[in-house]
Scaffold this motif. Structure first.
Motif, short mmCIF file in Angstrom:
data_model
loop_
_atom_site.label_atom_id
_atom_site.label_comp_id
_atom_site.label_asym_id
_atom_site.label_seq_id
_atom_site.Cartn_x
_atom_site.Cartn_y
_atom_site.Cartn_z
N ALA A 162 0.83 -1.21 0.00
CA ALA A 162 0.00 0.00 0.00
C ALA A 162 0.86 1.26 0.00
O ALA A 162 0.52 2.26 -0.62
CB ALA A 162 -0.93 -0.01 1.21
N ALA A 163 2.01 1.21 0.70
CA ALA A 163 2.83 2.41 0.83
C ALA A 163 3.92 2.49 -0.23
O ALA A 163 4.66 3.47 -0.29
CB ALA A 163 3.47 2.43 2.22
N GLY A 164 4.02 1.46 -1.06
CA GLY A 164 5.07 1.46 -2.08
C GLY A 164 6.46 1.28 -1.50
O GLY A 164 7.44 1.79 -2.03
N VAL A 165 6.57 0.55 -0.38
CA VAL A 165 7.86 0.29 0.26
C VAL A 165 8.28 -1.14 -0.06
O VAL A 165 7.45 -2.05 0.00
CB VAL A 165 7.76 0.47 1.79
N ASN A 166 9.55 -1.32 -0.43
CA ASN A 166 10.04 -2.66 -0.72
C ASN A 166 10.34 -3.39 0.59
O ASN A 166 11.45 -3.37 1.10
CB ASN A 166 11.29 -2.56 -1.60
N ILE A 167 9.30 -4.03 1.16
CA ILE A 167 9.45 -4.75 2.43
C ILE A 167 9.94 -6.17 2.15
O ILE A 167 9.32 -6.89 1.37
CB ILE A 167 8.08 -4.82 3.15
N VAL A 168 11.06 -6.56 2.75
CA VAL A 168 11.52 -7.95 2.66
C VAL A 168 11.27 -8.59 4.01
O VAL A 168 11.96 -8.29 4.99
CB VAL A 168 13.02 -8.03 2.30
N THR A 169 10.26 -9.44 4.13
CA THR A 169 9.98 -10.05 5.43
C THR A 169 10.89 -11.25 5.64
O THR A 169 11.05 -12.09 4.76
CB THR A 169 8.51 -10.49 5.56
N VAL A 170 11.51 -11.30 6.81
CA VAL A 170 12.39 -12.42 7.18
C VAL A 170 11.67 -13.22 8.26
O VAL A 170 11.53 -12.76 9.39
CB VAL A 170 13.75 -11.90 7.71
N PRO A 171 11.18 -14.43 7.91
CA PRO A 171 10.43 -15.20 8.91
C PRO A 171 11.35 -15.92 9.89
O PRO A 171 12.42 -16.40 9.52
CB PRO A 171 9.67 -16.24 8.07
N PHE A 172 10.94 -16.00 11.15
CA PHE A 172 11.67 -16.75 12.18
C PHE A 172 10.77 -17.87 12.67
O PHE A 172 9.66 -18.04 12.16
CB PHE A 172 12.04 -15.80 13.33
N SER A 173 11.23 -18.64 13.65
CA SER A 173 10.31 -19.66 14.17
C SER A 173 9.67 -19.15 15.44
O SER A 173 10.01 -19.55 16.55
CB SER A 173 11.03 -20.99 14.39
N GLY A 174 8.76 -18.22 15.28
CA GLY A 174 8.00 -17.70 16.41
C GLY A 174 8.33 -16.25 16.74
O GLY A 174 9.38 -15.73 16.36
N GLY A 175 7.41 -15.63 17.44
CA GLY A 175 7.51 -14.21 17.74
C GLY A 175 8.71 -13.86 18.61
O GLY A 175 9.35 -12.83 18.42
N ALA A 176 9.03 -14.74 19.59
CA ALA A 176 10.12 -14.43 20.52
C ALA A 176 11.44 -14.31 19.76
O ALA A 176 12.23 -13.40 20.00
CB ALA A 176 10.22 -15.50 21.60
N GLU A 177 11.66 -15.24 18.81
CA GLU A 177 12.91 -15.23 18.07
C GLU A 177 13.00 -14.00 17.17
O GLU A 177 14.06 -13.39 17.04
CB GLU A 177 12.98 -16.50 17.22
#
Lengths: 325, 500
Positions: A176-191
């Motif tokens: 929506a904002a035109g930002v190149n977001i690269v999401t890096v997934p982890f194994s859970g929120g704490a990590e």
């Protein structure tokens, strides 16, 4: 010594109550109720369930026993509830999590979360909050957008898991904002939050229960809440919409459900108890400690809300063109 | 409040009858679940979470849970040594020399040195925590995905060298371990891999099931063979206590293991496992008789057992000072603190000094309790070896089956336990050491996840592993170790060729 006696008494009480299972009886509930949490012990769904478990006995003559059945992102435990006898003695706590509202759009499910389960009551909504490290130059969402426009570099983003509520919210923001977001997934929120706290990524997302301790410690700055309205646990943090970006999701919903076919009066009974628990000042205090806002909804409203949330997520996933299989 | 006053206050809190009782309860429970295969500290603490609501004071609750956690590290070595059955990942390494010692009739010495080493390491770990907690916590945070990748990668190399005789066999085992670890959810893309439509496989195999099957059941199946051949070996209990010679041989190992464990234990995720591996490798390198490693070298028990106990103490540092839980058990303690309205983090020492110092003081006391509790038990445990195989084997099978079922309440886990047991039997027949397989299974997801996270961060270029100083140093270490190992092997070959 009083505390010791209290512990011993609890154990003895449990020993006395459990044999009661075998006794046949008339009015519901005549034996302890099993509440399955399809997530690991210690997670946010589990903590909420344990809090309900504690306050349940205040309003019911039979206890509620929480059982963790994690696996398959929540599918294993939820399926166990779906396949159990619809007599009100097996419940599901955590209804509305990612595997109920997001996963059905992305992959084939062994059951239909909307049709094979009856919504009983909503207890909380865990919003997605966009945060950054305390030392980061970003102070608002505008700064992130400007950085991306000026530098043209990708913005690395810590998220708990791929295609979870946090990942979807951040990806939607980027689009929506035109930002190149690269999401890096982890194994859970704490990590994920730990990696962000170490300054290894530029921004990140998480639920209030995960990020508020870091905010209190002065390690994180909250940039935006991805909900239609502000989150009661973070009243000072503006929503994305307030900052001019038209994106809102439902985060992760936490409620109770029962297998389809459970008698109406049983649903009414549980719904009533949850309503009483949700307005109990002691329960409110416990939930505040856990950084989980109480957002109660009764059975019918919650069912409607679940259909809406599932449809909203399906639309979002289609727009973002996210695929897993 | 300065450290001394804080600690004094902590002891006043920890020495109240209720807190003493709960520290003792924790130590006893911890030892028990450490000894029982399959039951781990994380599961036990999870079961006890509801009791937390009943216990009024947060200090008392955390004292109990902490006791269970470090107590289980004490008990974990017992089954590794006596039955070749590691209860948790950090005691896999202990099986190698510990079980060999037991077979040679030195079970008592192995158990004794493990308990003493654990006590020294645990206590030194707490002293370190008392003095340096805040400084070390920040060091832990500097481990991002690239650093974790390099660390786990070095860990994998060390796991291969464990195989002793043949590097090739070690590599085969490592690869198999990595393949088994890839079953289940892909950590990055969320796809399910190798599940073949079986719902139970979607969450992958469980470490406990794999370890109990490959080590414990595999050993029993092999034992059945010799019973059938009626070659019952009468194992002697031998001397129950470590001799002066044992002590001299292992005191430096305990010291080095403690240091290694303390520093590596701080790093979130897999700290205790890697520290036990590193300690074993260090002892083998330092030893004047490296050929004894794998044949029952006491240093091979003393080092890693000290390392994993020091690591269990130091893993409290990120929790208490940063509010970051580094492993599953610590995550439960984190949850318990939240339930009691205590937010772990940098303000914990100021806002709740009673909790911080009370827990630390109770850990000093708990470690003494564990030593007093465990040393007399050494003789008793060592007697277990005299129980006839025909009685022992079914009991072990029963306990491992209960243990693996208790993980998720799935009968599927019992089937995979038996499957892994047969596999472990096969490995023994073919003279493969299962250690690298089990350790690669633990380290695999860490290597894969952190590597792919790093590449996402860098936009796909591998230079990220060389640009970050900690990662560069670790990879440099890896190169030195690998080249060194190759050189030793080549020289041996060259020598055997020139001096026939």
């Amino acid at each position: 010594m009083k505390r010791v006696i209290a512990v011993v008494a609890t154990v003895m009480f449990a020993c006395m109550v459990l044999p009661a299972v075998s006794m046949a009886a008339d009015a519901y509930p005549s034996k302890p109720i099993t509440a399955i949490v399809p997530m690991a012990a210690g997670g946010s769904s589990d903590l909420m369930a344990r809090a309900i478990e504690k306050f349940w006995t205040k309003y019911s003559k039979q206890p509620l026993v929480v059982v963790n059945k994690p696996g398959g992102g929540g599918v294993v435990g939820t399926e166990a509830v779906v396949r159990s006898k619809p007599d009100g003695y097996t419940l599901y706590i955590g209804y509305g999590s990612g595997h109920d509202v997001v996963m059905p759009t992305l992959q084939k499910m062994p059951y239909d979360p909307l049709k094979d389960l009856v919504a009983v009551a909503r207890v909380s909504i865990h919003s997605v909050v966009i945060v950054t490290g305390a030392k980061s130059p970003f102070n608002s969402i505008k700064d992130v957008v400007e950085y991306s426009k000026k530098e043209g570099k990708p913005v690395t983003t810590a998220v708990s898991v791929k295609a979870g509520a946090v990942d979807l919210a951040l990806t939607a923001f980027g689009k929506a904002a035109g930002v190149n977001i690269v999401t890096v997934p982890f194994s859970g929120g704490a990590e994920a939050t730990t990696a962000l706290a170490g300054g290894h990524l530029m921004i990140g997302g998480g639920h209030p229960s995960e990020i508020i301790p870091h905010i209190k410690a002065g390690r994180f700055k909250a940039l935006a809440v991805v909900l239609p309205q502000r989150d009661p646990t973070l009243p000072d943090v503006p929503t994305l919409k307030e900052q001019g970006i038209n994106v809102a999701t439902w985060g992760s919903i936490k409620g109770l459900a029962a297998p389809a076919g459970t008698p109406k009066e049983v649903i009414k009974y549980i719904e009533g108890n949850i309503r009483k628990i949700c307005s109990d000042p002691e329960f409110k205090k416990t939930m505040a400690n856990l950084n989980q806002p109480i957002m109660y909804q009764g059975s019918e409203d919650f069912a409607k809300f679940m259909r809406q949330a599932t449809a909203d997520y399906a639309k979002l996933i289609k727009e973002l063109n996210i695929k897993i299989d | 409040m300065d450290i001394f006053a804080g600690l004094l206050n902590g002891f006043l809190i920890a020495l109240t009858p209720v807190n003493l009782l709960f520290a003792f309860l924790g130590a006893v429970l911890g030892t028990a679940i450490g000894v029982l295969p399959g039951l781990g500290p994380a599961a036990t603490i999870a079961l006890l979470l509801p009791a937390i609501y009943v216990i009024d004071s947060p200090v008392t609750a955390i004292i109990l849970m902490a006791g269970i956690f470090y107590g289980s590290m004490y008990g974990g070595s017992t089954t590794s040594i006596l039955l070749n059955l590691p209860g948790e990942a950090a005691s896999v390494v202990t099986c190698i020399d510990g079980y060999k010692m037991a077979q040679k009739g030195r079970a008592g010495a192995a158990l004794g040195i493990a308990a003493i080493g654990s006590f020294i390491a645990g206590t030194v770990g707490i002293v370190g925590m008392t003095l340096f907690a805040p400084v070390i916590a920040n060091f832990a945070l500097s481990f991002g995905p690239p650093e974790k990748f390099s660390l786990a990668f070095v860990g994998l190399l060390l796991a291969v060298t464990l195989s002793g005789s043949s590097v090739v066999k070690g590599l085969v085992m490592m690869t198999l371990g990595l393949l088994l670890a890839s079953v289940g959810l892909d950590p990055i893309s969320g796809k399910t891999r190798f599940s073949f439509g079986v719902t139970e496989l979607q969450s992958g195999f469980d470490f406990v099931t794999l370890a109990m099957g490959v080590f414990g059941l595999g050993e029993i199946f092999l034992g059945l063979e010799s019973v059938i051949k009626s070659e019952i070996v009468s194992t002697k209990v031998g001397q129950v206590w470590p001799t002066m010679r044992d002590w001299v041989a292992s005191r430096m190992a305990i010291l080095r293991g403690t240091l290694v464990g303390f520093f590596i234990g701080v790093i979130p995720g897999g700290g205790a496992v890697i520290s036990s591996l590193v300690s074993y490798a260090v002892e083998k390198k330092m030893s004047k008789r490296p050929e004894e490693f794998g044949q029952g070298a006491i240093e091979g028990v003393a080092g890693p057992e000290s390392a994993n106990n020091a690591a269990s103490s130091s893993s409290f540092i990120p929790l208490l000072t940063l509010g970051i839980p580094g492993n599953a058990s610590i995550a439960m303690i984190f949850a318990a603190l939240l339930i009691k309205g205590v937010t772990p983090g940098p303000f914990l020492i100021q806002e709740h000094p009673d909790v911080f110092w009370g827990v630390i003081a109770s850990m000093y006391i708990g470690n003494v309790m564990l030593l007093v509790l465990n040393l007399p038990l050494v003789g008793l445990w060592a007697q277990l070896i005299r129980v006839p195989f025909g009685i022992m084997a079914p009991i072990i099978i029963l306990f491992t089956a209960i243990g693996s079922y208790s993980l998720q309440g799935q009968t599927f886990d019992i089937y995979s336990l038996v499957g892994f047991g047969l596999f472990g039997y096969l490995l023994r027949k073919l003279h493969f050491e299962p250690g690298p397989l089990v350790l690669a299974f633990v380290l695999g997801p860490m290597v894969e996840g952190s590597m792919r996270q790093s590449l996402l961060m860098s936009g796909g270029t591998f230079s990220i592993f060389l640009e970050r100083p900690i990662s560069l140093v670790l990879l440099g270490l890896f190169a030195v170790l690998a080249i060194g190992q190759a050189a030793v092997t080549l020289r041996k070959k060259f020598r055997t060729r020139t001096n026939p």
